[in-house]
Motif scaffolding. Structure first.
Motif, short mmCIF file in Angstrom:
data_model
loop_
_atom_site.label_atom_id
_atom_site.label_comp_id
_atom_site.label_asym_id
_atom_site.label_seq_id
_atom_site.Cartn_x
_atom_site.Cartn_y
_atom_site.Cartn_z
N THR A 172 -5.98 -19.83 4.05
CA THR A 172 -7.10 -19.73 4.99
C THR A 172 -8.23 -18.87 4.47
O THR A 172 -9.32 -18.84 5.07
N GLY A 173 -7.99 -18.13 3.38
CA GLY A 173 -9.02 -17.24 2.84
C GLY A 173 -9.24 -16.01 3.70
O GLY A 173 -10.29 -15.35 3.60
N GLU A 174 -8.27 -15.66 4.54
CA GLU A 174 -8.42 -14.53 5.46
C GLU A 174 -7.69 -13.30 4.92
O GLU A 174 -6.98 -13.34 3.91
N LYS A 175 -7.90 -12.19 5.62
CA LYS A 175 -7.20 -10.94 5.31
C LYS A 175 -6.55 -10.42 6.59
O LYS A 175 -6.92 -10.82 7.70
N LEU A 176 -5.61 -9.51 6.40
CA LEU A 176 -4.87 -8.95 7.53
C LEU A 176 -5.25 -7.48 7.70
O LEU A 176 -5.16 -6.70 6.74
N ALA A 177 -5.67 -7.12 8.89
CA ALA A 177 -6.05 -5.73 9.19
C ALA A 177 -5.00 -5.09 10.09
O ALA A 177 -4.09 -5.75 10.58
N GLY A 178 -5.16 -3.78 10.30
CA GLY A 178 -4.28 -3.06 11.21
C GLY A 178 -3.00 -2.55 10.59
O GLY A 178 -2.09 -2.12 11.30
N LEU A 179 -2.90 -2.57 9.25
CA LEU A 179 -1.68 -2.15 8.57
C LEU A 179 -1.73 -0.72 8.09
O LEU A 179 -0.70 -0.12 7.79
N TYR A 180 -2.94 -0.16 7.98
CA TYR A 180 -3.10 1.15 7.36
C TYR A 180 -3.27 2.22 8.43
O TYR A 180 -4.26 2.20 9.18
N PRO A 181 -2.31 3.15 8.54
CA PRO A 181 -2.43 4.21 9.54
C PRO A 181 -3.72 5.01 9.34
O PRO A 181 -4.07 5.39 8.22
N ARG A 230 -9.32 -1.47 7.94
CA ARG A 230 -9.08 -1.83 6.54
C ARG A 230 -8.17 -3.06 6.50
O ARG A 230 -7.17 -3.13 7.22
N SER A 231 -8.50 -4.01 5.65
CA SER A 231 -7.73 -5.25 5.60
C SER A 231 -7.31 -5.56 4.17
O SER A 231 -7.85 -5.01 3.21
N THR A 232 -6.35 -6.45 4.03
CA THR A 232 -5.85 -6.85 2.71
C THR A 232 -5.38 -8.30 2.76
O THR A 232 -4.90 -8.78 3.79
N ALA A 233 -5.53 -8.97 1.64
CA ALA A 233 -5.02 -10.34 1.52
C ALA A 233 -3.62 -10.36 0.93
O ALA A 233 -3.00 -11.41 0.86
N ASN A 234 -3.14 -9.18 0.51
CA ASN A 234 -1.81 -9.09 -0.11
C ASN A 234 -0.97 -8.00 0.56
O ASN A 234 -0.60 -7.02 -0.08
N PRO A 235 -0.68 -8.14 1.83
CA PRO A 235 0.13 -7.11 2.50
C PRO A 235 1.57 -7.12 1.98
O PRO A 235 2.11 -8.17 1.63
N THR A 236 2.17 -5.97 1.93
CA THR A 236 3.58 -5.90 1.55
C THR A 236 4.45 -6.06 2.80
O THR A 236 4.00 -5.80 3.93
#
Length: 573
Positions: free
Chosen positions: A495-504, A509-515
């Motif tokens: 989808t070309g998207e990123k995921l936010a809400g992972l960084y305390p 801040r968002s990333t396309a490669n979350p662990t």
């Protein structure tokens, strides 16, 4: 009189999605099929016990057996509902979990299970891997060394040569880094002979050829390369210095230094907005005929040799050498210091022995110009009793070190160069560079296995069969992590998207490669509240946040694995 209200709170965090992921992999069914239990095994099956234990390990970051019984007892209502069967804390006693490890420690049963698990995973996730990475690592512990034991003293990869170790050999599938096979051998074993058995295991699991096996220089044994070529597969590995000594490397690089060798420049893959490409390497290739014997039969094949200069690698090597040279010069200069209690050298031979030891310590042989100076001093030895005053000559030796710029230049121009070999005729310099750079994937597997969240070491077990079982159980947990991670990253890539809400502390801040670890941490604090009264019993769940719902959506996991827990207790009986 009003009915008394009883309230129970159960922290369920990320356990529902971990249990569902294990169920998607058919872990329970595969474990029960390949590890049939003894007739006196009662309660939950080995497969279900293992799934719950794996959820505990991944959720709590702890593989110890002792806390699991209490942990499960604090979640009995939730586990009853999720597993669809009555659960007792006694299903997770130390003895029961130790029995699980005893079963997993049986080699032939584990190999059959691992084969089926891999085939199931490759089918479900539609993975037809064309590149397999192989590497090994060690796990150490305080243990008594026995002649036939798994824990032996060997080449230390963890900086603790004083502890016996077990060696773990692993193959992983690109681009996930998903473990395919895991072999446990005693710690003194060399890496070189482990490659062929591991490759043959992978070949039997995949059932197709044309796969490229990537390994380090220990995979470069000529017979290993011949066996891979003879099985219609491919190899890629660097040659060790034993096979390409400095004298041969200089001959290979002579046309480069002479300006007559055409070079291929390799650039880092660019983002769409980048205009200035980042040069990472350059190199060239040539073909070489190889001959050897396999099982007493002569074989020959043509391989490509890729001579590659990695710019960052060269910079690091040069920087490290310069630091060692500076330390060497300073340490040699200290030998000339005159202070009370410090030994002064009176012969050049004695001083040379110490200087040579310093040069060997810092690995800078041939890179220094050394000058020895002899100083002679006369002094009067006073008369004492009947002994008359005399004159004596004392000799002192000093040493001076300077960096030999010409020798340093000759050494540094060879730094950063490596010779890679492959029997894949269509492979290019660029493909070679990026294929080998991806070797971090299997190294990441070992970091996860030995560090957080799986924390293989320290081990709290004495039985070697249970240690084998524990390592194998943790490799299953590793697969769960990697598949969760792969699923989300693949969906984000599509989808070309990123995921936010992972960084305390930084929710935007968002990333396309979350662990997987980052995503599981988001579910901390979800609580199932159970309200029991004489007339009405209800379940309430902590509302899911936007980020939690997004992760479940990316994983194709329905939110009802959480919200569906809000049922009337009578529906759960």
């Amino acid at each position: 009189m009003d009915n008394q209200l009883t309230v129970y709170n159960e922290r369920i965090d990320d356990i529902p999605l971990l249990l569902l992921q294990a169920d998607r992999m058919d872990l329970g069914e595969l474990l029960d099929r390949h590890f049939p239990t003894h007739g006196n095994w009662q309660g939950l099956s080995l497969g279900i016990v293992s799934q719950v234990w794996l959820s505990y390990i991944l959720s709590e970051g702890d593989h110890r057996m002792s806390p699991v019984q209490q942990w499960a007892g604090e979640r009995e209502i939730f586990l009853d509902m999720s597993l669809g069967t009555p659960v007792r804390a006694l299903d997770f006693t130390d003895d029961r979990l130790a029995s699980v490890l005893d079963y997993l420690g049986v080699d032939d049963r584990w190999e059959a299970f691992e084969t089926d698990l891999n085939r199931q995973t490759l089918r479900v996730y539609d993975l037809r891997g064309k590149l397999i990475r192989i590497d090994s690592s060690t796990a150490k512990r305080f243990a008594k060394v026995t002649p036939d034991g798994l824990f032996q003293f060997g080449h230390s990869k963890d900086g603790r040569p004083d502890l016996p170790q077990i060696k773990i050999n692993m193959s992983s599938l690109d681009p996930l880094g998903l473990p395919v096979t895991t072999t446990l051998v005693s710690g003194e074993k060399a890496d070189d002979p482990l490659y062929v058995p591991e490759i043959r295991k992978v070949q039997s699991i995949l059932g197709y050829s044309g796969v490229t096996y990537v390994g380090d220089s220990k995979m470069a044994a000529l017979e290993t390369r011949a066996i891979i070529d003879g099985s219609d597969d491919f190899y890629l590995c660097p040659l060790p210095s034993v096979q390409v000594p400095d004298s041969e490397l200089e001959k290979i690089l002579a046309p480069v230094w002479g300006g007559t060798q055409p070079m291929t420049t390799v650039y880092r893959p660019q983002d769409a907005l980048e205009t200035d490409p980042d040069k990472v390497a350059e190199g060239f290739s040539f073909e070489s005929l190889q001959t050897t014997e396999v099982d007493g039969q002569p074989v020959s094949w043509v391989e490509k040799r890729f001579v590659v200069l990695s710019l960052k690698y060269a910079e690091r090597q040069v920087e490290a050498l310069n630091k060692r040279l500076i330390k060497t010069v300073k340490e040699i200069e200290k030998l000339n210091e005159r202070r009370r209690g410090k030994k002064r050298f009176t012969t050049e031979t004695d001083l040379q022995v110490v200087v040579d030891a310093i040069i060997k310590k810092y690995r800078v042989k041939g890179l220094l110009n050394l000058t020895y100076e002899i100083e002679r001093q006369e002094r009067t030895k006073r008369r004492y009793l009947q002994r008359p005053a005399t004159q004596e000559v004392i000799t002192f030796v000093r040493v001076y070190a300077q960096i030999d710029d010409a020798a340093l230049a000759q050494t540094t121009r060879k730094m950063g160069w490596r010779v890679y070999v492959s029997n894949q005729s269509e492979m290019t310099v660029e493909q070679t560079v990026f294929a080998y750079r991806g070797q971090y994937l299997v190294e990441k597997c070992f970091r996860r296995l030995k560090g957080k969240p799986l924390s293989l070491t320290p081990m709290h077990l004495d039985s070697e069969i249970r240690i084998k079982g524990l390592i194998r159980l943790l490799t299953i947990a590793l697969r769960i992590l990697i598949l969760l991670e792969y699923h989300v990253r693949e969906r984000l890539r599509q989808t070309g998207e990123k995921l936010a809400g992972l960084y305390p502390g930084n929710p935007k801040r968002s990333t396309a490669n979350p662990t997987a670890e980052m995503m599981l941490r988001v579910f901390r604090g979800i609580t199932l509240t159970c309200l029991f009264s004489g007339e009405t019993d209800r379940m309430n769940i902590t509302p899911l946040s936007t980020t939690q719902q997004r992760i479940l959506l990316l994983l194709d996991i329905p939110s009802w694995i959480y919200t569906g827990l809000e049922l009337h207790s009578s529906e759960l009986v």
